[in-house]
Write an enzyme that holds these catalytic residues in place. Structure first.
Site, PDB file in Angstrom:
ATOM      1  N   ARG A 164       0.822  -1.101  -0.061  1.00 39.85           N
ATOM      2  CA  ARG A 164      -0.123  -0.126   0.012  1.00 39.85           C
ATOM      3  C   ARG A 164       0.815   1.412   0.107  1.00 39.85           C
ATOM      4  O   ARG A 164       0.641   2.288   0.801  1.00 39.85           O
ATOM      5  CB  ARG A 164      -0.826   0.145   1.167  1.00 39.85           C
ATOM      6  CG  ARG A 164      -2.140  -1.130   1.319  1.00 39.85           C
ATOM      7  CD  ARG A 164      -2.966  -0.891   0.125  1.00 39.85           C
ATOM      8  NE  ARG A 164      -2.626  -1.959  -0.826  1.00 39.85           N
ATOM      9  CZ  ARG A 164      -2.974  -3.298  -0.810  1.00 39.85           C
ATOM     10  NH1 ARG A 164      -3.752  -3.492   0.299  1.00 39.85           N
ATOM     11  NH2 ARG A 164      -2.596  -4.015  -1.550  1.00 39.85           N
ATOM     12  N   SER A 253     -10.953  -0.615   2.403  1.00 39.86           N
ATOM     13  CA  SER A 253     -10.721  -0.838   3.690  1.00 39.86           C
ATOM     14  C   SER A 253     -10.075   0.534   4.233  1.00 39.86           C
ATOM     15  O   SER A 253      -9.203   1.297   3.508  1.00 39.86           O
ATOM     16  CB  SER A 253      -9.341  -1.732   3.440  1.00 39.86           C
ATOM     17  OG  SER A 253      -9.584  -2.922   3.073  1.00 39.86           O
ATOM     18  N   GLU A 401      -5.872   4.089   5.187  1.00 35.49           N
ATOM     19  CA  GLU A 401      -5.400   4.030   4.097  1.00 35.49           C
ATOM     20  C   GLU A 401      -5.945   5.115   3.033  1.00 35.49           C
ATOM     21  O   GLU A 401      -5.157   5.332   2.267  1.00 35.49           O
ATOM     22  CB  GLU A 401      -6.138   2.437   3.596  1.00 35.49           C
ATOM     23  CG  GLU A 401      -5.489   2.208   2.209  1.00 35.49           C
ATOM     24  CD  GLU A 401      -6.186   0.880   1.506  1.00 35.49           C
ATOM     25  OE1 GLU A 401      -6.230  -0.160   2.317  1.00 35.49           O
ATOM     26  OE2 GLU A 401      -6.827   0.855   0.638  1.00 35.49           O
TER      27      GLU A 401
HETATM   28  C1  LIG Z   1     -15.410  -0.774  -2.392  1.00 34.67           C
HETATM   29  C2  LIG Z   1     -14.167  -0.559  -2.287  1.00 34.67           C
HETATM   30  C3  LIG Z   1     -13.114  -1.652  -2.546  1.00 34.67           C
HETATM   31  C4  LIG Z   1     -11.531  -1.309  -2.326  1.00 34.67           C
HETATM   32  N1  LIG Z   1     -10.954  -2.465  -2.632  1.00 34.67           N
HETATM   33  C5  LIG Z   1      -9.541  -2.303  -2.633  1.00 34.67           C
HETATM   34  C6  LIG Z   1      -8.719  -3.260  -2.647  1.00 34.67           C
HETATM   35  O1  LIG Z   1      -8.989  -4.604  -2.755  1.00 34.67           O
HETATM   36  N2  LIG Z   1      -7.212  -3.119  -2.924  1.00 34.67           N
HETATM   37  C7  LIG Z   1      -6.971  -2.021  -2.859  1.00 34.67           C
HETATM   38  O2  LIG Z   1      -5.559  -1.571  -2.979  1.00 34.67           O
HETATM   39  N3  LIG Z   1      -7.678  -0.786  -2.947  1.00 34.67           N
HETATM   40  C8  LIG Z   1      -8.823  -0.827  -2.832  1.00 34.67           C
HETATM   41  N4  LIG Z   1      -9.727  -0.102  -2.566  1.00 34.67           N
HETATM   42  C9  LIG Z   1      -9.173   1.638  -2.665  1.00 34.67           C
HETATM   43  C10 LIG Z   1      -9.099   2.203  -4.051  1.00 34.67           C
HETATM   44  O3  LIG Z   1     -10.117   1.553  -5.005  1.00 34.67           O
HETATM   45  C11 LIG Z   1      -7.916   2.294  -4.802  1.00 34.67           C
HETATM   46  O4  LIG Z   1      -6.953   2.899  -3.966  1.00 34.67           O
HETATM   47  C12 LIG Z   1      -7.932   3.070  -6.094  1.00 34.67           C
HETATM   48  O5  LIG Z   1      -6.630   2.598  -6.748  1.00 34.67           O
HETATM   49  C13 LIG Z   1      -8.023   4.291  -6.051  1.00 34.67           C
HETATM   50  O6  LIG Z   1      -8.287   4.825  -7.317  1.00 34.67           O
HETATM   51  P1  LIG Z   1      -8.988   6.223  -7.637  1.00 34.67           P
HETATM   52  O7  LIG Z   1      -8.976   6.656  -9.117  1.00 34.67           O
HETATM   53  O8  LIG Z   1     -10.487   6.046  -7.012  1.00 34.67           O
HETATM   54  O9  LIG Z   1      -8.244   7.278  -6.948  1.00 34.67           O
HETATM   55  P2  LIG Z   1      -8.725   8.450  -6.057  1.00 34.67           P
HETATM   56  O10 LIG Z   1      -9.456   8.125  -5.034  1.00 34.67           O
HETATM   57  O11 LIG Z   1      -9.268   9.378  -6.931  1.00 34.67           O
HETATM   58  O12 LIG Z   1      -7.243   8.898  -5.539  1.00 34.67           O
HETATM   59  C14 LIG Z   1      -6.292   8.265  -4.479  1.00 34.67           C
HETATM   60  C15 LIG Z   1      -5.194   8.964  -4.648  1.00 34.67           C
HETATM   61  O13 LIG Z   1      -4.569   8.604  -5.747  1.00 34.67           O
HETATM   62  C16 LIG Z   1      -3.962   9.823  -6.422  1.00 34.67           C
HETATM   63  N5  LIG Z   1      -4.251   9.706  -7.760  1.00 34.67           N
HETATM   64  C17 LIG Z   1      -5.083   9.514  -8.616  1.00 34.67           C
HETATM   65  N6  LIG Z   1      -5.197   9.571  -9.889  1.00 34.67           N
HETATM   66  C18 LIG Z   1      -3.792   9.861  -9.984  1.00 34.67           C
HETATM   67  C19 LIG Z   1      -3.041  10.255 -11.210  1.00 34.67           C
HETATM   68  N7  LIG Z   1      -3.285   9.984 -12.251  1.00 34.67           N
HETATM   69  N8  LIG Z   1      -1.789  10.670 -10.867  1.00 34.67           N
HETATM   70  C20 LIG Z   1      -1.170  10.824  -9.639  1.00 34.67           C
HETATM   71  N9  LIG Z   1      -1.841  10.779  -8.580  1.00 34.67           N
HETATM   72  C21 LIG Z   1      -3.293  10.228  -8.828  1.00 34.67           C
HETATM   73  C22 LIG Z   1      -4.790  11.019  -5.553  1.00 34.67           C
HETATM   74  O14 LIG Z   1      -4.397  12.159  -5.808  1.00 34.67           O
HETATM   75  C23 LIG Z   1      -4.870  10.350  -4.457  1.00 34.67           C
HETATM   76  O15 LIG Z   1      -3.757  10.682  -3.705  1.00 34.67           O
HETATM   77  C24 LIG Z   1     -11.239  -0.027  -2.487  1.00 34.67           C
HETATM   78  C25 LIG Z   1     -12.076   0.993  -2.623  1.00 34.67           C
HETATM   79  C26 LIG Z   1     -13.305   0.858  -2.326  1.00 34.67           C
HETATM   80  C27 LIG Z   1     -14.387   1.840  -2.537  1.00 34.67           C
END
Ligand SMILES: Cc1cc2nc3c(=O)[nH]c(=O)nc-3n(C[C@H](O)[C@H](O)[C@H](O)COP(=O)(O)OP(=O)(O)OC[C@H]3O[C@@H](n4cnc5c(N)ncnc54)[C@H](O)[C@@H]3O)c2cc1C
Length: 409
Positions: A164, A253, A401
């Site tokens: 992570r 999480s 997280e």
């Molecule tokens: C129901 C649910 C289940 C999940 N299960 C998991 C799991 O099993 N495993 C896991 O690891 N995670 C899990 N997550 C967490 C999440 O889905 C991941 O961390 C995912 O990668 C976040 O992507 P996002 O585009 O929504 O990022 P955002 O929430 O939009 O951003 C998260 C972070 O990434 C940065 N960011 C986003 N895009 C970019 C970019 N292009 N360039 C630079 N920085 C960027 C943002 O600034 C922020 O700091 C879960 C979330 C939910 C809601």
């Protein structure tokens, strides 16, 4: 597209928080480059938003510019026989990519099925689930560096991917523009591409997944079966976004699994699950016997990720020790917090399906503003309550997280 005083709650899966002073959405890589550079030139505070599935926006919103990444595209690039390389735009929805690879018979991402969010965010916290991590499939990524304003191709080794975490979590600021993955062409040379069911997964590397598939750890199964089982398991825990499942109104999480010294882990009940790992980036650990006042706080490991700071001697000692990963869910449950738990009057609750997720129970309630209900302050209060209970019971300070925007935990 530029919007002012733009609501953010609906752009996040937790559905809390106020507006951004400015919201700009980029749908092409060139737009993303132009947008980021002009935002940085303005000197405002800024934040990159992907799918909003790992962010908790403050009720007061964010007094800066949000750069929303909505670029799309999956393009094959040069690869060797038996492997496939794909360059994927940062705004591509993660699970669309996984579905695409599975239906083409390419293995490597199948256990990461159903994770919400965007491809560009996947390396930020090195997403992982069911025995797979994205680190294993990333070859490189294209990154617009905030400090230099230029684009550079970063190879996997430069990304410092660990549990992570990544170089981005450790302070490198900018925008991930695209990610290049290498996958195994699971069809094999001799097979025709007419039957997706014959393409095999990577070895199943997670006991619960293997058991739900009725196989042993290490077995390989058709990719489609592994994807189906992962989606089913995730849904049973509220970990697949589903408008009909109130337990999926979360950020996934809420706490990472703490990494502590083996020495400290011996102070926990023997029933506490633990997995030995390579020395990595450890979490803050406060031994139970210690005095929790500033002077007495004995932080066993790296202190820069949470309260307190470790003395040099402590760090040197910790560096030579083995580390183990604990189960945050076990710690929470055994600190007496049950599924569905909520503080009085709160719009946040522990998920009814998984103690590790905090859900917004006010979502969809609608406020005077017409925005979804639920308060970020309630989410933060519940998170602090959970931290406090686990700290008091086990001496472990759980680390959140998700990313907090406009506030801190
Ligand atoms: C129901 C649910 C289940 C999940 N299960 C998991 C799991 O099993 N495993 C896991 O690891 N995670 C899990 N997550 C967490 C999440 O889905 C991941 O961390 C995912 O990668 C976040 O992507 P996002 O585009 O929504 O990022 P955002 O929430 O939009 O951003 C998260 C972070 O990434 C940065 N960011 C986003 N895009 C970019 C970019 N292009 N360039 C630079 N920085 C960027 C943002 O600034 C922020 O700091 C879960 C979330 C939910 C809601």
């Amino acid at each position: 597209m530029t919007e002012f005083d733009a609501p953010l709650a609906g752009l996040t899966t937790l559905q809390v928080g106020g507006p951004a002073a400015r919201l700009e959405t980029a749908t092409t890589e060139q737009e993303l480059l132009d947008l980021a550079r002009s935002t940085w030139a303005d000197g405002d505070d800024w934040f990159v938003l992907g799918g909003g599935s790992n962010v908790v926006v403050a009720d007061e919103g964010f007094e800066g510019s949000v750069i929303r990444v909505a670029t799309r595209g999956i393009a094959p690039v040069m690869s060797q026989v038996g492997t496939v390389r794909l360059r994927v735009q940062a705004g591509e929805p993660w699970d669309d990519l996984v579905a695409h690879t599975v239906s083409n018979g390419w293995s490597g991402l199948e256990a990461l099925s159903g994770i919400p969010g965007s491809v560009g965010a996947a390396p930020i916290q090195n997403i992982g689930a069911y025995g797979q991590e994205v680190a294993s499939s990333i070859v490189s990524l294209d990154f617009l560096d905030h400090d230099t304003g230029s684009v550079r191709r970063m190879q996997r080794d430069e990304l410092e991917l660990s549990y992570r975490s990544s170089i981005f979590k450790r302070g490198l600021r900018g925008v991930v523009l695209s990610v290049t993955f290498e996958l195994q062409d699971a069809w094999g040379d001799a097979l025709t591409r007419s039957d997706a069911s014959v393409a095999l997964s990577q070895p199943v590397n997670y006991a619960q997944l293997a058991s739900s598939l009725g196989v042993s750890v290490g077995d390989r199964l058709p990719l489609t079966e592994v994807r189906r089982a992962v989606l089913w398991l995730r849904a049973s825990k509220g970990m697949v976004l589903d408008a009909a499942d109130p337990d999926s109104v979360s950020a996934g999480s809420f706490f990472t699994n703490p990494i502590v010294t083996e020495h400290f882990a011996r102070t926990l009940p023997s029933s506490a699950p633990r997995w030995q790992i390579e020395p990595d980036e450890p979490d803050v650990v406060v031994p139970l016997a210690g005095d929790y006042g500033n002077d007495g706080m004995e932080v066993a490991l790296d202190g820069d990720r949470g309260a307190g700071s470790a003395g040099g001697a402590g760090l040197a000692a910790a560096a030579t020790e083995y580390h183990v990963k604990l189960s945050a869910a076990w710690l929470i449950e055994n600190a007496g917090i049950r599924r569905g738990f909520s503080l009085p009057g709160s719009t946040a609750a522990i998920s009814g399906k998984h103690t590790l997720a905090i859900v917004n129970t006010g979502a969809g309630g609608g406020g005077a503003s017409g925005l979804p209900g639920g308060r970020a302050a309630d989410v933060a209060e519940l998170a602090r309550y959970v931290q406090g209970r686990v700290l008091a019971e086990f001496g472990v300070l759980l680390q959140p997280e998700p990313v907090f925007l406009g506030h801190e935990l």
